[in-house]
Design a protein around this motif. Structure first.
Motif, mmCIF file in Angstrom:
data_model
loop_
_atom_site.group_PDB
_atom_site.id
_atom_site.type_symbol
_atom_site.label_atom_id
_atom_site.label_comp_id
_atom_site.label_asym_id
_atom_site.label_seq_id
_atom_site.Cartn_x
_atom_site.Cartn_y
_atom_site.Cartn_z
ATOM 1 N N ASP A 108 -8.738 -2.758 1.846
ATOM 2 C CA ASP A 108 -8.749 -1.327 1.599
ATOM 3 C C ASP A 108 -7.328 -0.882 2.114
ATOM 4 O OD1 ASP A 108 -8.615 1.524 1.242
ATOM 5 O OD2 ASP A 108 -10.547 1.738 2.389
ATOM 6 N N CYS A 109 -6.470 -0.231 1.444
ATOM 7 C CA CYS A 109 -5.348 0.288 1.924
ATOM 8 C C CYS A 109 -5.235 1.670 2.995
ATOM 9 C CB CYS A 109 -4.271 0.850 0.680
ATOM 10 S SG CYS A 109 -3.275 -0.487 -0.257
ATOM 11 N N ARG A 147 -8.298 -8.914 -4.869
ATOM 12 C CA ARG A 147 -8.307 -7.672 -3.673
ATOM 13 C C ARG A 147 -8.338 -8.303 -2.173
ATOM 14 N NH1 ARG A 147 -10.287 -2.474 -2.991
ATOM 15 N NH2 ARG A 147 -11.192 -2.008 -1.002
ATOM 16 N N THR A 182 -5.474 -3.853 -7.701
ATOM 17 C CA THR A 182 -5.425 -2.814 -8.750
ATOM 18 C C THR A 182 -4.021 -3.149 -9.627
ATOM 19 O OG1 THR A 182 -4.714 -1.174 -7.351
ATOM 20 C CG2 THR A 182 -7.133 -1.417 -7.701
ATOM 21 N N CYS A 207 0.841 -1.308 0.195
ATOM 22 C CA CYS A 207 0.169 -0.023 0.012
ATOM 23 C C CYS A 207 0.840 1.203 0.109
ATOM 24 C CB CYS A 207 -1.017 0.041 1.161
ATOM 25 S SG CYS A 207 -2.112 -1.188 1.238
ATOM 26 N N TYR A 260 -2.605 -5.197 -3.002
ATOM 27 C CA TYR A 260 -3.453 -5.381 -1.647
ATOM 28 C C TYR A 260 -4.782 -4.875 -2.191
ATOM 29 C CZ TYR A 260 -4.750 -5.146 3.221
ATOM 30 O OH TYR A 260 -5.427 -5.329 4.494
ATOM 31 N N GLU A 261 -4.939 -3.866 -3.029
ATOM 32 C CA GLU A 261 -6.407 -3.731 -3.598
ATOM 33 C C GLU A 261 -6.735 -4.173 -4.816
ATOM 34 O OE1 GLU A 261 -7.254 0.794 -1.303
ATOM 35 O OE2 GLU A 261 -6.160 0.751 -3.220
#
Length: 805
Positions: free
Chosen positions: A603-604, A600, A592, A576, A589-590
């Protein structure tokens, strides 16, 4: 999802739930193989990196996209992990006299597990002898006054004679004292600093030099001080020097090569010998300063994010700045050099209990060629300032050559995001020749007596991707660079800096047989946990992960290779952070991340919103940092400072900033607190061997090993036979790096800052293009066809200069 071959077994990371019974485990990500020096994704060749269509124009794989190491049938068997090696050792820094102040047994002041250096403490109250006070009304004093009568009056004539003699003496002293302090003493001091010898001084070797002795010269301003003293910087601003560890600064404009400063009481001063293997390297990187990176200085890159070609590396950043004349053009980069790191940062590093800085720098500090858009030579001016500031606060420097022509790894910090053109492709050999010249130019400068005690380590290549160029070919380059550096330092073992080689993402143990008995060589690894499979487990679950993942490897490498250093590590356990993987490349982590297929995880925000960290979170991060320091033993945290985003106005990658951690309570204010965090299991016992530290046997590499390191290599894995590749010829004028200039206020002759070249016998010309030959772009894709080359008779390989007598 990144994965490893099925025939390799992995143990789970020892991530424990603080709120559950001790045997309860979270569902942790796969444990990094304890044999690994770094942890990356599994792509081994460019073809496996996938489609580049999702990457901004001009970009390719990001900084931390590397190969998963030691996979496949040939990989060695997994072995158990052990904890770190820190423990109490005879003659070690942990029980040496610097802690007890050489006090006799029974009177030592090391009690209660803490170190005391206050003369007002209980030790003196118990053992001191109070002085008797004699007042003016004392009976003894009155008796003495009664015994001795006043002297008889002298005649007027005798008083006049004595008065005249006294006046003559005062006049003589008024002439002699300034001449001594302002002319004779500084001149002698400078001369002695370049002809010093060594004598024993406690646990360290003190260089007996008047220039190095911490004695202030006659000056209008203070030249030395400690905690609480006021420092005035070059721009006239001031700050208070805060160092609770007994460190002292030293700077005298009339004696600028004085090495009298000391970072902390327990760290050898610059005029003393740093005993590698016993004295610990507790260091931090000054990343993103003289070699920019988007996640470290995001504001520089955010400004040009919407350009047709976004700035994704220093190459495209320089192009964007050059075109932006309204904002000052490429000179904006010098503004960054001036402001991102200043003298105050060096003072803070010493005050944080750290004794080394690793400074990444690009080859463009020396020169650029053809259409390379980098700002040439200016960063060198600021590296000279770094030497000055490090000397002032007693800090040693590891100079790291972070970017080579053609790129050694294809990542943004190599100067240009893209492919690998160093020891790879049509220009792979020519780029290596050019790199060796740059290593030689730097080595000649830092080996001069004015700089050698400050710039103590030279990292010759940062993070080369060994899987692209092959370990044998890289080892040959390393050995060629090693010879060049040793030649620059002069003849005989023990001259010149430590040579730091990166493990190139191979097992550290695989390097043991290449350079046996090398004179002061250290191996560098960059252990990161955050660039593989991601986990949502809390930070507290990683409390001892560094101990089990890294401790035993460091112990083994210290015992076999020699000095082992972690040139980079951080507090990150997820990827992140803004631009951490590269500009607009997202995060694993997300889910993306554009360079891989990662699900996923979460949330970072909880990982990056440092302003809302709870006390428990800060304590967990600090525990991880302490475990990392203890397991790695000799280390450089990446990095000292992260700049604010111009969009959010705050640091967006907090796990990577040492300074931010100090300010907010998740980094230790005293790095010695890390000692013993890992339990001191399976320790390595110093010292290093004499050969490893420049003593007996140093440099006596066996003939069979030398034979396997012949330069140049016969063939490159991408590009083919070296004899058919474009190459340069050593016929060019030698480029030398300029020394700093000093203005003496004492009225004496100019201060000798050196010529930039330590070994006058090293006269081999630089490698330059052969006249009349046409060369591909040094940054050409390594998979391009090899063009026709000039006649072999006109081609000459680089020859290591013969040592001067």
């Amino acid at each position: 999802m990144a994965h490893h071959n099925d025939d390799v077994a992995y143990d789970p990371l020892p991530l424990t739930n603080d709120d559950a019974p001790s045997h309860t485990l979270y569902n942790a990500p796969p444990s990094p193989d304890p044999r690994l020096s770094s942890f990356h994704t599994p792509q081994m060749v460019p073809s496996e990196l996938g489609d580049d269509s999702s990457i901004p124009q001009g970009a390719a794989q990001p900084r931390f996209l590397g190969a998963a190491l030691y996979d496949g049938p040939g990989s060695p068997a997994l072995r158990d992990s052990f904890a770190s090696s820190q423990h109490t050792l005879p003659s070690s820094e942990y029980n040496s006299s610097v802690y007890a102040l050489n006090e006799p047994s029974g009177l030592g002041r090391y009690d209660g597990g803490s170190y005391h250096d206050d003369p007002r403490d209980s030790y003196y109250a118990e053992h001191g002898v109070p002085m008797n006070v004699m007042s003016s009304g004392s009976r003894n004093m009155e008796e003495k006054r009664a015994v001795y009568a006043p002297p008889k009056a002298k005649s007027r004539r005798r008083l006049m004679i004595f008065g005249l003699i006294a006046c003559i003496i005062l006049i003589i002293l008024a002439v002699i004292i300034p001449v001594y302090f302002f002319i004779l003493r500084p001149s002698s001091s400078t001369k002695d600093s370049q002809n010093d010898t060594s004598t024993s001084s406690g646990d360290h070797t003190s260089k007996t030099s008047s220039a190095s002795a911490a004695q202030p010269t006659a000056s209008a301003v203070a030249v030395t001080g400690g905690d609480g003293t006021l420092i005035t910087m070059e721009d006239g601003t001031t700050f208070t020097y805060k160092n609770p560890f007994g460190g002292t600064w030293y700077w005298d404009e009339n004696d600028p090569f004085n090495n009298g400063a000391k970072a902390q009481s327990w760290t050898p001063g610059l005029n003393e010998t740093f005993q590698y293997g016993i004295d610990k390297i507790r260091g931090v990187n000054l990343g993103g300063w003289l070699n920019t990176e988007p996640f470290i200085s995001p504001a520089l890159y955010e400004k040009y994010l919407n350009n047709p070609t976004p700035a994704v590396d220093e190459w495209t950043l320089c192009q964007a700045m050059t075109a932006d004349t309204a904002s000052g053009g490429i000179n904006q980069l010098e503004t960054h050099y001036k402001t991102f790191i200043t003298e105050q940062d060096f003072a803070q590093v010493a005050g944080a209990g750290l004794n080394f800085v690793r400074i990444p720098i690009g080859y463009w500090a020396i020169e650029v060629r053809d259409n390379e858009p980098f700002l040439p030579k200016v960063s060198w001016t600021y590296f000279l300032k770094a030497i000055k500031w490090a000397r002032k606060y007693g800090i040693r420097i590891n100079l790291d050559l972070h970017a080579l022509p053609g790129s050694q790894n294809g990542w943004n910090h190599s100067g240009r995001l893209g492919t690998i053109g160093f020891l790879s492709g049509p220009m792979g050999y020519a780029n290596a020749q050019r790199s060796l010249d740059y290593i030689r130019i730097i080595a000649e400068f830092i080996s001069q007596p004015q700089y050698k005690d400050v710039v103590a380590i030279f990292g010759i290549v940062n993070e080369p991707q060994g899987s692209f160029m092959g370990q044998d070919n890289l080892a040959k380059f390393y050995y060629q660079a090693y010879q060049i550096i040793r030649n620059a330092g002069g003849t005989g073992a023990g001259n010149g800096p430590y040579v730091s080689i990166h493990d190139a993402f191979f097992q550290r143990s695989s390097w043991n047989s290449y350079f046996p008995n090398a004179d002061r060589m250290t191996i560098d690894s960059h252990p990161y946990l955050c660039f593989n499979d991601q986990s949502s487990n809390p930070m507290s679950s990683y409390a001892t992960t560094p101990c089990s993942a890294w401790g035993a490897i460091v112990n083994a490498s210290s015992a076999s290779f020699g000095l082992t250093n972690a040139g980079e590590f951080s507090n990150a356990v997820t990827d992140c952070g803004l631009y951490l993987n590269g500009v607009n490349l997202g995060t694993r982590y997300e889910g993306t991340y554009t360079q891989g297929n990662y699900p996923r995880t979460g949330d970072c925000t909880p990982w990056t919103d440092w302003q809302n960290y709870t006390p428990a979170t800060k304590a967990a991060i600090k525990q991880f940092a302490l475990a990392s320091m203890d397991a790695l033993q000799d280390y450089f945290f990446w990095t000292w400072k992260i700049g604010n985003s111009s969009v959010s106005g705050k640091v967006e990658t907090p796990a990577w900033s040492y300074q931010l951690g100090l300010e907010n309570g998740w980094m230790p204010t005293d790095p010695r607190e890390a000692i013993g965090t890992c339990g001191n299991t399976n320790p390595w016992s110093p010292p290093l061997t004499p050969a490893q530290t420049g003593g007996a046997g140093a440099g006596n590499i066996p003939a069979n090993a030398v034979a396997n390191l012949a330069w140049p290599p016969a063939s490159l894995s991408t590009g083919g036979p070296v004899s058919a590749l474009p190459s340069y010829t050593p016929t060019g004028t030698i480029v030398t790096l300029p020394p700093p200039t000093f203005t003496s206020t004492s009225g004496k002759s100019a201060i000798n800052a050196g010529s930039g070249w330590a070994n006058n016998g090293d006269t081999t010309p630089m490698n330059v293009p052969i006249q009349g030959c046409t060369y591909p772009d040094p940054w050409v894709d390594p998979n391009s066809a090899v063009p026709p080359t000039c006649a072999a008779a006109s081609r000459r390989a680089f020859v290591t200069p013969a040592p001067s007598s």
